[in-house]
Design a protein around this motif. Sequence first.
Motif, PDB file in Angstrom:
ATOM      1  N   VAL A  18       0.847  -1.190   0.000  1.00 20.27           N
ATOM      2  CA  VAL A  18       0.000   0.000   0.000  1.00 20.27           C
ATOM      3  C   VAL A  18       0.883   1.242   0.000  1.00 20.27           C
ATOM      4  O   VAL A  18       1.804   1.362   0.803  1.00 20.27           O
ATOM      5  CB  VAL A  18      -0.924   0.015   1.239  1.00 20.27           C
ATOM      6  N   GLN A  19       0.585   2.145  -0.906  1.00 23.84           N
ATOM      7  CA  GLN A  19       1.299   3.413  -0.943  1.00 23.84           C
ATOM      8  C   GLN A  19       0.730   4.335   0.132  1.00 23.84           C
ATOM      9  O   GLN A  19      -0.484   4.425   0.289  1.00 23.84           O
ATOM     10  CB  GLN A  19       1.143   4.078  -2.311  1.00 23.84           C
ATOM     11  N   SER A  20       1.588   4.996   0.848  1.00 20.26           N
ATOM     12  CA  SER A  20       1.141   5.911   1.887  1.00 20.26           C
ATOM     13  C   SER A  20       0.445   7.118   1.271  1.00 20.26           C
ATOM     14  O   SER A  20       0.867   7.630   0.241  1.00 20.26           O
ATOM     15  CB  SER A  20       2.327   6.396   2.715  1.00 20.26           C
ATOM     16  N   THR A  21      -0.616   7.542   1.888  1.00 19.54           N
ATOM     17  CA  THR A  21      -1.317   8.748   1.463  1.00 19.54           C
ATOM     18  C   THR A  21      -1.027   9.893   2.420  1.00 19.54           C
ATOM     19  O   THR A  21      -1.656  10.945   2.338  1.00 19.54           O
ATOM     20  CB  THR A  21      -2.839   8.498   1.383  1.00 19.54           C
ATOM     21  N   LEU A  22      -0.070   9.667   3.324  1.00 15.36           N
ATOM     22  CA  LEU A  22       0.303  10.693   4.278  1.00 15.36           C
ATOM     23  C   LEU A  22       0.728  11.954   3.532  1.00 15.36           C
ATOM     24  O   LEU A  22       1.535  11.916   2.621  1.00 15.36           O
ATOM     25  CB  LEU A  22       1.458  10.203   5.153  1.00 15.36           C
ATOM     26  N   GLY A  23       0.153  13.045   3.875  1.00 17.60           N
ATOM     27  CA  GLY A  23       0.479  14.302   3.227  1.00 17.60           C
ATOM     28  C   GLY A  23      -0.472  14.669   2.102  1.00 17.60           C
ATOM     29  O   GLY A  23      -0.481  15.806   1.656  1.00 17.60           O
TER      30      GLY A  23
END
Length: 54
Positions: A18-23
């Motif tokens: 899963v790619q982080s969506t942080l930000g």
Amino acid sequence: MFFVSEEFLRRHESGEEVQSTLGEVVQYDETLFPDEQAQKAARRDAVRAKQDER
């Protein structure tokens, strides 16, 4: 402490990378995930809600 979406958690638990969506920032009523995934999650939630009614 931080919170993640149910979709992120499902994908993580299934072993999918899963790619982080942080930000990433979205409007209040928008999702970080593509429409297709959001629709699948909505259908799944509707089925679960219907099963819980029984």
